[in-house]
Design a protein around this motif. Sequence first.
Motif, PDB file in Angstrom:
ATOM      1  N   GLN A  43     -42.202   9.734 -19.909  1.00  0.00           N
ATOM      2  CA  GLN A  43     -43.351   9.714 -20.808  1.00  0.00           C
ATOM      3  C   GLN A  43     -44.432  10.668 -20.306  1.00  0.00           C
ATOM      4  O   GLN A  43     -44.772  10.695 -19.129  1.00  0.00           O
TER       5      GLN A  43
ATOM      6  N   SER B 196     -43.438   4.866 -24.370  1.00  0.00           N
ATOM      7  CA  SER B 196     -42.303   4.546 -23.511  1.00  0.00           C
ATOM      8  C   SER B 196     -41.365   3.609 -24.258  1.00  0.00           C
ATOM      9  O   SER B 196     -41.798   2.781 -25.059  1.00  0.00           O
ATOM     10  N   SER B 197     -40.081   3.775 -24.029  1.00  0.00           N
ATOM     11  CA  SER B 197     -39.005   3.023 -24.691  1.00  0.00           C
ATOM     12  C   SER B 197     -38.711   3.543 -26.090  1.00  0.00           C
ATOM     13  O   SER B 197     -37.728   3.121 -26.702  1.00  0.00           O
TER      14      SER B 197
ATOM     15  N   CYS C 295     -38.597   7.443 -21.092  1.00  0.00           N
ATOM     16  CA  CYS C 295     -38.532   6.487 -19.975  1.00  0.00           C
ATOM     17  C   CYS C 295     -39.880   6.420 -19.265  1.00  0.00           C
ATOM     18  O   CYS C 295     -40.722   7.327 -19.383  1.00  0.00           O
ATOM     19  N   ARG C 296     -40.080   5.358 -18.501  1.00  0.00           N
ATOM     20  CA  ARG C 296     -41.303   5.223 -17.701  1.00  0.00           C
ATOM     21  C   ARG C 296     -41.056   4.224 -16.585  1.00  0.00           C
ATOM     22  O   ARG C 296     -40.740   3.055 -16.840  1.00  0.00           O
TER      23      ARG C 296
END
Length: 368
Positions: A124, A193-194, A228-229
């Motif tokens: 991210q 994120s996600s 992603c994060r």
Amino acid sequence: FGPSGHWIAPLTEWGAIIEESSSEKVPRYNATCYSCYDDPRCLGAFAFVWGWKWEKTGTWYGMFNEWPEVTEGVAVDCPACESEVMETMETCWTGKHRSERPPTIRSVSLDGKPLPDMSFVVPQGKNVTLRVDASHPLGRDLVGIWGMTNDVLSDAVGGAFEETKALVKGVWPGGGATGTGLSVVLDTSSLLSSSEHRLYVFVRQDPASCEAECDKQEAVASLPFRICRTAVEGDVCYRHVVLARERGIRLQPERYPGVGASSSFEEVQMLLHQQGAGECPPPCGVRNWCRTSVKGEDCYEQVRWLMERVSENPHLYPAELRNASFEATQGYIQAKRDGTCPRPCAEGAASAEEGAAEEGAAEEGAAE
């Protein structure tokens, strides 16, 4: 005939379908077309779909591109642009190539590294450089048109109508809905994120190299990707990961399948993300983490229970669960992300983390 159906396409770890590029579809059209010549019982063949429609993606089946956001009002307009598979079909039907040929795509790369499975994960907030490696059989100069949509898979079946997804703005230089060039920078700072997305690149002839009007042909690739994060201090997820590593895995190992004392922060976060626990996004750096549950784990007991119920009363459960393997049943439970199961590994494959978990358990035993 046409490309491989989306229902048999490979999936990413998060369940997104992976589409072949138009250049990868060409051999499939070729094989089917020429097989008719070799079969005396074949009366003829027709291509699917002669036209354009949105079905799972904007590029899967159509032989033309009638998606207005990427064909009109962009750096290289191409209304009713023909996919490169059209030239393949014409060659099969007529026995000769067109005078003007379409471009072809060899690969797409992320920060200089080719993407062999045509999908990727990006942290991210990071700006990444995307490049399409493309060529033209007649040496024409080429340009890429890039676009991105949110990747929410429609549940429509049998070719039922699907809404065309809008392009996401603000991720390309200039803030528009499309990027231009064989190499572009993707800005992920506005993406959550996600979140799951799909990247499109359309390769067309550069107008500056056309003697008159450019031929309306293109090559295209479609790539799913996810943001992603890795959790940091202050995040709810961070507290859950730390708690699991400090006490949870040791005191309640059945709740944390696939991780042990030696597991990394990211591996534990990925487990929690797959379980739908701790408000955890997918971490960066452990994209392929999986775990097929084993006896003694909460997930294992839930999978066995569901398999038994399905066997006793199959009419009460979805068709996908009838005669389903252990891994398929675990995958069904994991998709609900109810805090129990991680993503199972492919059938017959061992969990890469299983050894690490066993090693961690042995170290704990030695310490005691």
